[in-house]
Enzyme design. Structure first.
Site, PDB file in Angstrom:
ATOM      1  CD  GLU A  78      -2.837  -0.988  -0.101  1.00 53.02           C
ATOM      2  OE1 GLU A  78      -3.327   0.087  -0.501  1.00 53.02           O
ATOM      3  OE2 GLU A  78      -2.992  -2.056  -0.724  1.00 53.02           O
ATOM      4  CD1 TRP A  92      -1.411   0.146  -3.682  1.00 52.48           C
ATOM      5  CD2 TRP A  92      -1.893   1.254  -5.574  1.00 52.48           C
ATOM      6  NE1 TRP A  92      -2.031  -0.724  -4.552  1.00 52.48           N
ATOM      7  CE2 TRP A  92      -2.344  -0.075  -5.719  1.00 52.48           C
ATOM      8  CE3 TRP A  92      -2.080   2.137  -6.633  1.00 52.48           C
ATOM      9  CZ2 TRP A  92      -2.969  -0.536  -6.876  1.00 52.48           C
ATOM     10  CZ3 TRP A  92      -2.707   1.683  -7.791  1.00 52.48           C
ATOM     11  CH2 TRP A  92      -3.133   0.360  -7.906  1.00 52.48           C
ATOM     12  CD1 TRP A 127     -17.063  14.495 -17.916  1.00 53.85           C
ATOM     13  CD2 TRP A 127     -17.842  12.894 -16.560  1.00 53.85           C
ATOM     14  NE1 TRP A 127     -16.055  13.568 -17.744  1.00 53.85           N
ATOM     15  CE2 TRP A 127     -16.506  12.572 -16.910  1.00 53.85           C
ATOM     16  CE3 TRP A 127     -18.523  12.022 -15.712  1.00 53.85           C
ATOM     17  CZ2 TRP A 127     -15.854  11.430 -16.460  1.00 53.85           C
ATOM     18  CZ3 TRP A 127     -17.869  10.884 -15.260  1.00 53.85           C
ATOM     19  CH2 TRP A 127     -16.563  10.601 -15.628  1.00 53.85           C
ATOM     20  CG  ASN A 137      -8.566   2.840   0.026  1.00 53.04           C
ATOM     21  OD1 ASN A 137      -8.447   3.788  -0.742  1.00 53.04           O
ATOM     22  ND2 ASN A 137      -8.470   1.583  -0.376  1.00 53.04           N
ATOM     23  CD1 TRP A 182     -12.804  11.951 -14.222  1.00 54.99           C
ATOM     24  CD2 TRP A 182     -11.303  12.779 -12.802  1.00 54.99           C
ATOM     25  NE1 TRP A 182     -11.748  12.409 -14.977  1.00 54.99           N
ATOM     26  CE2 TRP A 182     -10.802  12.915 -14.126  1.00 54.99           C
ATOM     27  CE3 TRP A 182     -10.513  13.232 -11.761  1.00 54.99           C
ATOM     28  CZ2 TRP A 182      -9.562  13.490 -14.418  1.00 54.99           C
ATOM     29  CZ3 TRP A 182      -9.272  13.812 -12.051  1.00 54.99           C
ATOM     30  CH2 TRP A 182      -8.817  13.935 -13.360  1.00 54.99           C
ATOM     31  CD1 TRP A 186     -10.383  11.876  -6.178  1.00 54.83           C
ATOM     32  CD2 TRP A 186     -12.383  11.335  -7.029  1.00 54.83           C
ATOM     33  NE1 TRP A 186     -11.326  12.087  -5.204  1.00 54.83           N
ATOM     34  CE2 TRP A 186     -12.550  11.774  -5.695  1.00 54.83           C
ATOM     35  CE3 TRP A 186     -13.504  10.945  -7.751  1.00 54.83           C
ATOM     36  CZ2 TRP A 186     -13.811  11.820  -5.082  1.00 54.83           C
ATOM     37  CZ3 TRP A 186     -14.756  10.996  -7.136  1.00 54.83           C
ATOM     38  CH2 TRP A 186     -14.897  11.426  -5.825  1.00 54.83           C
TER      39      TRP A 186
END
Ligand SMILES: Cc1cc2nc3c(=O)[nH]c(=O)nc-3n(C[C@H](O)[C@H](O)[C@H](O)COP(=O)(O)OP(=O)(O)OC[C@H]3O[C@@H](n4cnc5c(N)ncnc54)[C@H](O)[C@@H]3O)c2cc1C
Length: 464
Positions: A273, A276, A304, A339, A357, A380
């Site tokens: 993690e 990431w 959108w 998360n 987003w 995102w």
């Protein structure tokens, strides 16, 4: 008296394992400087929750360090402080925001002009983004080979012991932190933050110890459970550099060694993690438009929907989907969100409501205490399906199933959604199915099955 050395603090608000500060201290007496720059034009300024954190983090640092606080354009402030202090060198930690490379070049030019040394150091990441490339010399676009490449580099450098520092005596005037007005006033939406967080280096160190002692052994199987506290919650501390990733990495390795393989994979999972974060910074470094533009260009044509009322309901946790509303209310109350729930609320905004987003990214930027230019943008884009190594757009989270799987008793929902306190566990993620649903909680603002089909149809338009 010897001339002082300037240590310019940025997102590195700590004393331990601080390469820039240690290098400055080795050259002479140090003036520690922090600049609040709301003037240099750039796309992203600290949001409200970040400013709250910054206030307390600087307050904490200032207890240990004679911090010189200045507000203004970084270029102007540094030029003035160098001149008035007579400093002979400047040390700072590298920053990876898209505008930082140009800023750091300008600072180097100012130092050359004023004839002082200028040294940029690492300390925010485990590995510099340029150092991790595939066999063709290209930056990675997919996380798994990126993380393998990180592991193949061997262990990151070990954290350094605290440096011996002599602070310079000077008469330079400093701003007062209170005058920067970083805290919210009317309304004071941060009343719940103080009970949740201890900004600063001590808070980070305490949290790491607690996590390693109590949660690491359950991390692999429990990290997706928002009803439990099984993740580290170190993200704001890492973001502000109150702890280095090297400290986190090596403390985890030590805990793994001490546990002799009894952590159930928690140690390995946790280190992955942390990688990431490295991956997000690698993406941002190589694709600096990441916070503005879809990594996959076809998504720039996505139809959108502009719907401010729907966006407002999502922001305020009034969608009628309990797990979504719990997440958005947790965020508002504490500046953080688990998360798993971030993924659920982001999917809901993008897919159920078809809102861009970037609107969600902006709201998170303002409300998260760990709001981070790289992690936020990369995450995102991951949920939207338009990112580098993204979840496919057509994978649409079902909020009821996600709730039932990751918050099976509704403990998390009940913690944040007062209106649902008396709802039995079997209905907690779909209270509208009760014979008499709670009257003060909204009905779902959009039907799940309809929204899923609509999202797939919209996705089909950009595939063509
Ligand atoms: C829509 C969305 C937006 C997000 N925005 C941010 C953000 O602005 N800032 C931020 O730090 N994280 C962001 N994340 C990633 C992740 O949710 C948080 O890093 C994590 O929840 C922090 O909790 P923790 O410290 O307990 O994590 P842990 O599980 O304890 O992980 C340890 C550390 O690894 C890093 N990390 C973990 N997961 C990720 C991830 N997916 N991407 C990047 N780094 C990760 C963080 O630095 C974290 O502190 C976002 C995720 C989503 C889905």
């Amino acid at each position: 008296m010897n001339n002082p050395v300037l240590a310019w603090f940025r997102q590195d608000l700590r004393l331990c394992d601080h390469p820039a500060l240690a290098a400055a201290a080795s050259k002479g007496a140090v003036i520690p400087l922090f600049i609040l720059d709301d003037e240099t034009p750039q796309k992203w300024r600290w949001g409200g929750a970040s400013r709250w954190w910054l206030h307390y983090s600087l307050t904490s640092l200032a207890k240990a360090v004679p911090l010189l606080l200045r507000r203004g354009r970084t270029d102007d402030v540094l030029r003035e402080v160098v001149k008035s202090s007579g400093a002979t060198s400047l040390h700072f930690t590298r920053d990876y925001a898209p505008w930082s490379a140009a800023l750091e070049q300008r600072i180097k030019a100012i130092c050359d002009e004023l004839n002082i040394e200028c040294h940029r150091h690492g300390g925010f990441l485990l590995h510099e983004p340029e150092s991790i490339r595939n066999l063709s010399g290209e930056p990675y676009k997919v996380y798994t080979p990126f993380s393998r490449a990180c592991f193949a580099l061997g262990e990151p450098r070990a954290p350094r012991p605290p440096a011996e520092i002599t602070w310079a005596k000077h008469v330079l005037p400093s701003d007062k932190i209170a005058d920067w007005k970083l805290l919210p006033t009317k309304p004071n939406w941060a009343t719940g933050f103080a009970g949740t967080w201890q900004p600063g280096e001590h808070g980070a160190a305490n949290l790491l110890i607690r996590f390693l002692d109590d949660a690491l052994a359950h991390y692999a199987e429990g990290r997706d459970r928002p009803d439990k506290t099984l993740t580290s919650r170190l993200s704001p501390h890492l973001h502000w550099g109150e702890i280095s990733p090297q400290q986190v990495w090596h403390a985890t390795r030590a805990a793994m060694a001490a546990a002799e393989g009894k952590l159930d994979g928690g140690g390995e999972k946790f280190l992955k993690e942390v990688l990431w974060r490295e991956f997000a910074y690698s993406l941002l470094h190589h694709w600096p438009d990441l916070p503005q533009k879809s990594f996959k260009p076809e998504y720039e044509n996505f139809p959108w929907v502009k719907d401010d009322a729907a966006l407002h309901r999502w922001q305020r946790g009034q969608t009628g989907y309990p797990i979504v509303d719990a997440g958005m209310r947790e965020l508002w109350a504490t500046g953080i969100m688990h998360n798993r729930v971030r993924m659920i609320v982001a999917s809901f905004l993008i897919k159920h409501l078809q809102i861009d987003w970037r609107e969600g990214q902006r709201w998170f930027w303002d409300t998260l205490v760990d709001a981070d230019i790289a992690n936020n943008a990369a995450s995102w884009q991951w949920v939207a399906g338009c990112g580098a190594d993204a979840s496919p757009y057509y994978r649409i989270f079902n909020p009821m199933l996600q709730g039932a799987k990751f918050d099976p008793d509704g403990t998390y929902v009940k913690r944040w959604v007062q209106e649902l306190q008396n709802v039995p566990a079997e209905y907690i993620h779909a209270p509208w199915e009760m014979a008499e649903p709670p009257k003060n909680y909204p009905a779902p603002m959009v039907d799940h099955a309809m929204a899923r089909d609509r999202a797939k149809a919209a996705f089909a338009t950009i595939k063509r």
